[in-house]
Scaffold this motif. Sequence first.
Motif, PDB file in Angstrom:
ATOM      1  N   THR A  13     -29.648 -28.117 -46.948  1.00 21.95           N
ATOM      2  CA  THR A  13     -29.614 -26.773 -46.348  1.00 21.95           C
ATOM      3  C   THR A  13     -30.992 -26.186 -46.072  1.00 21.95           C
ATOM      4  O   THR A  13     -31.090 -25.046 -45.626  1.00 21.95           O
ATOM      5  CB  THR A  13     -28.865 -25.806 -47.275  1.00 21.95           C
ATOM      6  N   GLY A  14     -32.059 -26.939 -46.354  1.00 21.40           N
ATOM      7  CA  GLY A  14     -33.403 -26.367 -46.302  1.00 21.40           C
ATOM      8  C   GLY A  14     -34.044 -26.284 -44.936  1.00 21.40           C
ATOM      9  O   GLY A  14     -35.265 -26.193 -44.829  1.00 21.40           O
ATOM     10  N   GLY A  15     -33.250 -26.298 -43.885  1.00 19.26           N
ATOM     11  CA  GLY A  15     -33.800 -26.197 -42.543  1.00 19.26           C
ATOM     12  C   GLY A  15     -32.694 -26.341 -41.513  1.00 19.26           C
ATOM     13  O   GLY A  15     -31.532 -26.611 -41.844  1.00 19.26           O
TER      14      GLY A  15
ATOM     15  N   GLU B  41     -36.321 -38.935 -48.251  1.00 21.77           N
ATOM     16  CA  GLU B  41     -36.605 -38.611 -46.850  1.00 21.77           C
ATOM     17  C   GLU B  41     -36.993 -37.140 -46.718  1.00 21.77           C
ATOM     18  O   GLU B  41     -37.903 -36.790 -45.972  1.00 21.77           O
ATOM     19  CB  GLU B  41     -35.397 -38.927 -45.976  1.00 21.77           C
ATOM     20  N   TYR B  42     -36.264 -36.285 -47.441  1.00 23.83           N
ATOM     21  CA  TYR B  42     -36.591 -34.856 -47.425  1.00 23.83           C
ATOM     22  C   TYR B  42     -37.980 -34.612 -47.994  1.00 23.83           C
ATOM     23  O   TYR B  42     -38.777 -33.872 -47.404  1.00 23.83           O
ATOM     24  CB  TYR B  42     -35.551 -34.066 -48.223  1.00 23.83           C
ATOM     25  N   TYR B  43     -38.309 -35.218 -49.129  1.00 19.75           N
ATOM     26  CA  TYR B  43     -39.628 -35.033 -49.732  1.00 19.75           C
ATOM     27  C   TYR B  43     -40.735 -35.530 -48.804  1.00 19.75           C
ATOM     28  O   TYR B  43     -41.796 -34.908 -48.707  1.00 19.75           O
ATOM     29  CB  TYR B  43     -39.701 -35.760 -51.075  1.00 19.75           C
ATOM     30  N   LYS B  44     -40.504 -36.648 -48.142  1.00 20.79           N
ATOM     31  CA  LYS B  44     -41.508 -37.174 -47.212  1.00 20.79           C
ATOM     32  C   LYS B  44     -41.746 -36.197 -46.070  1.00 20.79           C
ATOM     33  O   LYS B  44     -42.888 -35.934 -45.684  1.00 20.79           O
ATOM     34  CB  LYS B  44     -41.055 -38.529 -46.670  1.00 20.79           C
TER      35      LYS B  44
ATOM     36  N   ALA C 260     -47.787 -22.441 -50.611  1.00 27.48           N
ATOM     37  CA  ALA C 260     -48.987 -23.116 -50.134  1.00 27.48           C
ATOM     38  C   ALA C 260     -48.623 -24.354 -49.342  1.00 27.48           C
ATOM     39  O   ALA C 260     -49.274 -24.692 -48.342  1.00 27.48           O
ATOM     40  CB  ALA C 260     -49.876 -23.494 -51.324  1.00 27.48           C
ATOM     41  N   ASN C 261     -47.579 -25.051 -49.779  1.00 29.58           N
ATOM     42  CA  ASN C 261     -47.121 -26.241 -49.070  1.00 29.58           C
ATOM     43  C   ASN C 261     -46.632 -25.887 -47.668  1.00 29.58           C
ATOM     44  O   ASN C 261     -46.971 -26.549 -46.681  1.00 29.58           O
ATOM     45  CB  ASN C 261     -45.997 -26.907 -49.871  1.00 29.58           C
ATOM     46  N   VAL C 262     -45.817 -24.831 -47.572  1.00 27.40           N
ATOM     47  CA  VAL C 262     -45.290 -24.397 -46.279  1.00 27.40           C
ATOM     48  C   VAL C 262     -46.420 -23.942 -45.365  1.00 27.40           C
ATOM     49  O   VAL C 262     -46.448 -24.282 -44.169  1.00 27.40           O
ATOM     50  CB  VAL C 262     -44.255 -23.267 -46.464  1.00 27.40           C
TER      51      VAL C 262
ATOM     52  N   SER D 225     -36.653 -23.667 -48.861  1.00 20.36           N
ATOM     53  CA  SER D 225     -37.089 -24.958 -48.364  1.00 20.36           C
ATOM     54  C   SER D 225     -38.528 -25.190 -48.778  1.00 20.36           C
ATOM     55  O   SER D 225     -39.339 -24.267 -48.805  1.00 20.36           O
ATOM     56  CB  SER D 225     -36.972 -25.028 -46.837  1.00 20.36           C
ATOM     57  N   GLY D 226     -38.836 -26.446 -49.096  1.00 17.32           N
ATOM     58  CA  GLY D 226     -40.205 -26.777 -49.457  1.00 17.32           C
ATOM     59  C   GLY D 226     -41.100 -27.018 -48.263  1.00 17.32           C
ATOM     60  O   GLY D 226     -42.317 -27.116 -48.422  1.00 17.32           O
TER      61      GLY D 226
END
Length: 281
Positions: free
Chosen positions: A132-134, A146-149, A34-36, A2-3
């Motif tokens: 699936t990223g969360g 929406e996911y990227y936001k 770094a993003n997480v 997940s990002g």
Amino acid sequence: YSGGCTEDFQQALMYLAHRYPDAPLLGLGFSVGANVLTKYLGEARDQSRISAACVLGCPWNLSANNVSLKSTLLGRLVYSQGLTRNLMMLLKRNAEGLSTGPDTRVSKVVNDTLALKNPRLDDFDRVFTSQTGGPAPLFPFDDILEYYKWASSHTALPTVEVPLLTINAADDPIVRSLPAHVDNPHVVMVVTSGGGHLGWFGKGPGLFGTSRWVTKPIIEWLEMAGERFVLEKRGAAMYIDKEGFVRVHERDDLGCKVVPGGGIVDENVQNALYEGKWQGL
């Protein structure tokens, strides 16, 4: 994968804080990591278990940087597809375990993802990560934008309440969009003229030797944070439940527990993308 999901990270911090209760925890994150990390710091605010941090090559605005990545032939065919090949290799290696057993969101999209032809990063995120990223109920997302936001970390910077050094390179081919201004005294943002994506190569020992000069400011920052800043112990109080899990009262869905066994997950992994040619893009 997940990002932007921070739950796994929070549980790792709970384990470390419980095992080493007197040690201040310092964070260091690279690229998506770094993003997480940044997203966690903004979410946790004054309850962050990380006392100070440094992030490098953070992609910040995932949607804007995805558009930039696709805007050039090099970005589409080399960087985006190159990064995605690594994700596809990981998925293929674990496909059997992910697609068998209980009927889950992951098992439903594994085959659809592996069927993608020459996918780019946003193709993978559209079919797999945004679904699936969360955990539920946030996931799955109806739309990749929406996911990227949700996953982007630039919006978390104003609420960071621990010392944070961010380092990006102006010539990073992957991260082209950077936060224009952050009004937060806890955050120091640095943009170097060169460095690529996690490169920052300089002259090393020998005739053709190279070194990464960025390690020097990283160590200086973390040493300063650990030795000169007044680092308060942070984070919600933890307790041990009747099953032996370390938990916090505010999040009953989070917990960690040491179990017998463990060891190397896959001792035969040979990942050329990170062992050589894709380092320091």
